[in-house]
Write a protein that holds these residues in place. Structure first.
Motif, PDB file in Angstrom:
ATOM      1  N   GLN A  18      65.913 -22.169 -16.027  1.00  0.00           N
ATOM      2  CA  GLN A  18      64.854 -22.246 -15.021  1.00  0.00           C
ATOM      3  C   GLN A  18      63.760 -21.233 -15.353  1.00  0.00           C
ATOM      4  OE1 GLN A  18      66.102 -22.643 -10.866  1.00  0.00           O
ATOM      5  NE2 GLN A  18      68.163 -23.077 -11.622  1.00  0.00           N
ATOM      6  N   TYR A  19      64.157 -20.089 -15.878  1.00  0.00           N
ATOM      7  CA  TYR A  19      63.193 -19.072 -16.298  1.00  0.00           C
ATOM      8  C   TYR A  19      62.233 -19.651 -17.342  1.00  0.00           C
ATOM      9  CZ  TYR A  19      61.342 -14.713 -18.204  1.00  0.00           C
ATOM     10  OH  TYR A  19      60.502 -13.716 -18.632  1.00  0.00           O
ATOM     11  N   GLN A  20      62.774 -20.388 -18.312  1.00  0.00           N
ATOM     12  CA  GLN A  20      61.929 -21.010 -19.334  1.00  0.00           C
ATOM     13  C   GLN A  20      61.006 -22.053 -18.724  1.00  0.00           C
ATOM     14  OE1 GLN A  20      65.351 -22.024 -21.908  1.00  0.00           O
ATOM     15  NE2 GLN A  20      63.960 -21.485 -23.596  1.00  0.00           N
ATOM     16  N   LEU A  21      61.532 -22.850 -17.795  1.00  0.00           N
ATOM     17  CA  LEU A  21      60.688 -23.859 -17.155  1.00  0.00           C
ATOM     18  C   LEU A  21      59.479 -23.210 -16.498  1.00  0.00           C
ATOM     19  CD1 LEU A  21      63.253 -26.303 -15.491  1.00  0.00           C
ATOM     20  CD2 LEU A  21      61.864 -26.708 -17.530  1.00  0.00           C
ATOM     21  N   ILE A  22      59.711 -22.092 -15.829  1.00  0.00           N
ATOM     22  CA  ILE A  22      58.627 -21.411 -15.121  1.00  0.00           C
ATOM     23  C   ILE A  22      57.676 -20.703 -16.087  1.00  0.00           C
ATOM     24  CG2 ILE A  22      58.102 -19.516 -13.529  1.00  0.00           C
ATOM     25  CD1 ILE A  22      60.797 -20.265 -12.109  1.00  0.00           C
ATOM     26  N   ASN A  23      58.207 -19.912 -17.000  1.00  0.00           N
ATOM     27  CA  ASN A  23      57.370 -19.051 -17.839  1.00  0.00           C
ATOM     28  C   ASN A  23      56.852 -19.708 -19.115  1.00  0.00           C
ATOM     29  OD1 ASN A  23      57.370 -16.448 -16.349  1.00  0.00           O
ATOM     30  ND2 ASN A  23      59.560 -16.769 -16.519  1.00  0.00           N
ATOM     31  N   LYS A  26      55.499 -23.638 -17.597  1.00  0.00           N
ATOM     32  CA  LYS A  26      54.593 -23.561 -16.449  1.00  0.00           C
ATOM     33  C   LYS A  26      54.943 -24.529 -15.313  1.00  0.00           C
ATOM     34  CE  LYS A  26      52.405 -20.508 -18.795  1.00  0.00           C
ATOM     35  NZ  LYS A  26      52.935 -19.172 -18.738  1.00  0.00           N
ATOM     36  N   VAL A  27      56.228 -24.818 -15.131  1.00  0.00           N
ATOM     37  CA  VAL A  27      56.686 -25.554 -13.958  1.00  0.00           C
ATOM     38  C   VAL A  27      56.722 -24.539 -12.819  1.00  0.00           C
ATOM     39  CG1 VAL A  27      58.624 -26.819 -12.930  1.00  0.00           C
ATOM     40  CG2 VAL A  27      58.051 -27.168 -15.344  1.00  0.00           C
ATOM     41  N   SER A  28      56.185 -24.896 -11.665  1.00  0.00           N
ATOM     42  CA  SER A  28      56.093 -23.909 -10.584  1.00  0.00           C
ATOM     43  C   SER A  28      57.472 -23.633  -9.970  1.00  0.00           C
ATOM     44  CB  SER A  28      55.127 -24.373  -9.498  1.00  0.00           C
ATOM     45  OG  SER A  28      55.716 -25.349  -8.677  1.00  0.00           O
ATOM     46  N   ALA A  29      57.636 -22.407  -9.535  1.00  0.00           N
ATOM     47  CA  ALA A  29      58.874 -22.007  -8.865  1.00  0.00           C
ATOM     48  C   ALA A  29      59.051 -22.816  -7.586  1.00  0.00           C
ATOM     49  CB  ALA A  29      58.846 -20.515  -8.563  1.00  0.00           C
ATOM     50  N   GLY A  30      57.952 -23.165  -6.936  1.00  0.00           N
ATOM     51  CA  GLY A  30      58.014 -23.990  -5.730  1.00  0.00           C
ATOM     52  C   GLY A  30      58.585 -25.363  -6.010  1.00  0.00           C
ATOM     53  N   GLN A  31      58.194 -25.956  -7.133  1.00  0.00           N
ATOM     54  CA  GLN A  31      58.735 -27.275  -7.503  1.00  0.00           C
ATOM     55  C   GLN A  31      60.237 -27.170  -7.767  1.00  0.00           C
ATOM     56  OE1 GLN A  31      57.424 -30.166  -7.242  1.00  0.00           O
ATOM     57  NE2 GLN A  31      55.310 -29.571  -6.948  1.00  0.00           N
ATOM     58  N   SER A  33      62.257 -25.028  -6.482  1.00  0.00           N
ATOM     59  CA  SER A  33      62.890 -24.833  -5.177  1.00  0.00           C
ATOM     60  C   SER A  33      63.075 -26.172  -4.464  1.00  0.00           C
ATOM     61  CB  SER A  33      62.049 -23.888  -4.323  1.00  0.00           C
ATOM     62  OG  SER A  33      62.617 -23.748  -3.041  1.00  0.00           O
ATOM     63  N   ARG A  34      62.049 -27.018  -4.502  1.00  0.00           N
ATOM     64  CA  ARG A  34      62.160 -28.339  -3.879  1.00  0.00           C
ATOM     65  C   ARG A  34      63.208 -29.193  -4.580  1.00  0.00           C
ATOM     66  NH1 ARG A  34      56.898 -27.150  -2.762  1.00  0.00           N
ATOM     67  NH2 ARG A  34      55.807 -28.101  -4.480  1.00  0.00           N
ATOM     68  N   LEU A  35      63.288 -29.083  -5.896  1.00  0.00           N
ATOM     69  CA  LEU A  35      64.304 -29.836  -6.641  1.00  0.00           C
ATOM     70  C   LEU A  35      65.715 -29.360  -6.261  1.00  0.00           C
ATOM     71  CD1 LEU A  35      62.467 -29.855 -10.054  1.00  0.00           C
ATOM     72  CD2 LEU A  35      63.138 -31.909  -8.797  1.00  0.00           C
ATOM     73  N   ARG A  36      65.891 -28.052  -6.107  1.00  0.00           N
ATOM     74  CA  ARG A  36      67.197 -27.520  -5.705  1.00  0.00           C
ATOM     75  C   ARG A  36      67.617 -28.032  -4.334  1.00  0.00           C
ATOM     76  NH1 ARG A  36      65.410 -23.015  -8.469  1.00  0.00           N
ATOM     77  NH2 ARG A  36      64.487 -22.026  -6.647  1.00  0.00           N
ATOM     78  N   LYS A  37      66.641 -28.245  -3.450  1.00  0.00           N
ATOM     79  CA  LYS A  37      66.911 -28.706  -2.090  1.00  0.00           C
ATOM     80  C   LYS A  37      66.905 -30.225  -1.965  1.00  0.00           C
ATOM     81  CE  LYS A  37      64.746 -24.593  -0.190  1.00  0.00           C
ATOM     82  NZ  LYS A  37      63.562 -24.064   0.515  1.00  0.00           N
ATOM     83  N   ASN A  38      66.739 -30.928  -3.092  1.00  0.00           N
ATOM     84  CA  ASN A  38      66.617 -32.388  -3.094  1.00  0.00           C
ATOM     85  C   ASN A  38      65.486 -32.852  -2.189  1.00  0.00           C
ATOM     86  OD1 ASN A  38      68.703 -32.917  -4.969  1.00  0.00           O
ATOM     87  ND2 ASN A  38      70.216 -32.700  -3.355  1.00  0.00           N
ATOM     88  N   ALA A  39      64.418 -32.073  -2.128  1.00  0.00           N
ATOM     89  CA  ALA A  39      63.250 -32.415  -1.325  1.00  0.00           C
ATOM     90  C   ALA A  39      62.302 -33.293  -2.144  1.00  0.00           C
ATOM     91  CB  ALA A  39      62.548 -31.141  -0.872  1.00  0.00           C
ATOM     92  N   ASN A  40      61.244 -33.748  -1.502  1.00  0.00           N
ATOM     93  CA  ASN A  40      60.265 -34.587  -2.191  1.00  0.00           C
ATOM     94  C   ASN A  40      59.519 -33.787  -3.255  1.00  0.00           C
ATOM     95  OD1 ASN A  40      60.855 -36.789  -0.572  1.00  0.00           O
ATOM     96  ND2 ASN A  40      59.315 -36.236   0.943  1.00  0.00           N
TER      97      ASN A  40
END
Length: 68
Positions: A18-23, A26-31, A33-40
């Motif tokens: 996840q660290y690589q995705l973010i840094n 450039k995948v946002s930490a917010g995205q 977080s939503r993926l972890r919560k199975n949100a839209n």
């Protein structure tokens, strides 16, 4: 309901954190977080993840019928 459980398995298989995705990607930490919560999440986020991981959508997301 859409579940992103396959994403976490695919990340492990591809040795991408996840660290690589973010840094690095450039995948946002917010995205994430939503993926972890199975949100839209927007479909373009799923498209980017498939591109980063070199995988198909079914390796990231799974449709689960809700029990009522």
């Amino acid at each position: 309901m859409i579940s992103y459980e396959p994403l976490w398995n695919t990340l492990k298989e591809k040795n991408v954190s996840q660290y690589q995705l973010i840094n690095q990607y450039k995948v946002s930490a917010g995205q994430l977080s939503r993926l972890r919560k199975n949100a839209n999440v927007p479909t373009d986020t799923l498209d980017v993840l498939c591109e980063i991981l070199g995988c198909e959508l079914h390796e990231i997301a799974l449709y689960q019928k809700e029990l009522k």
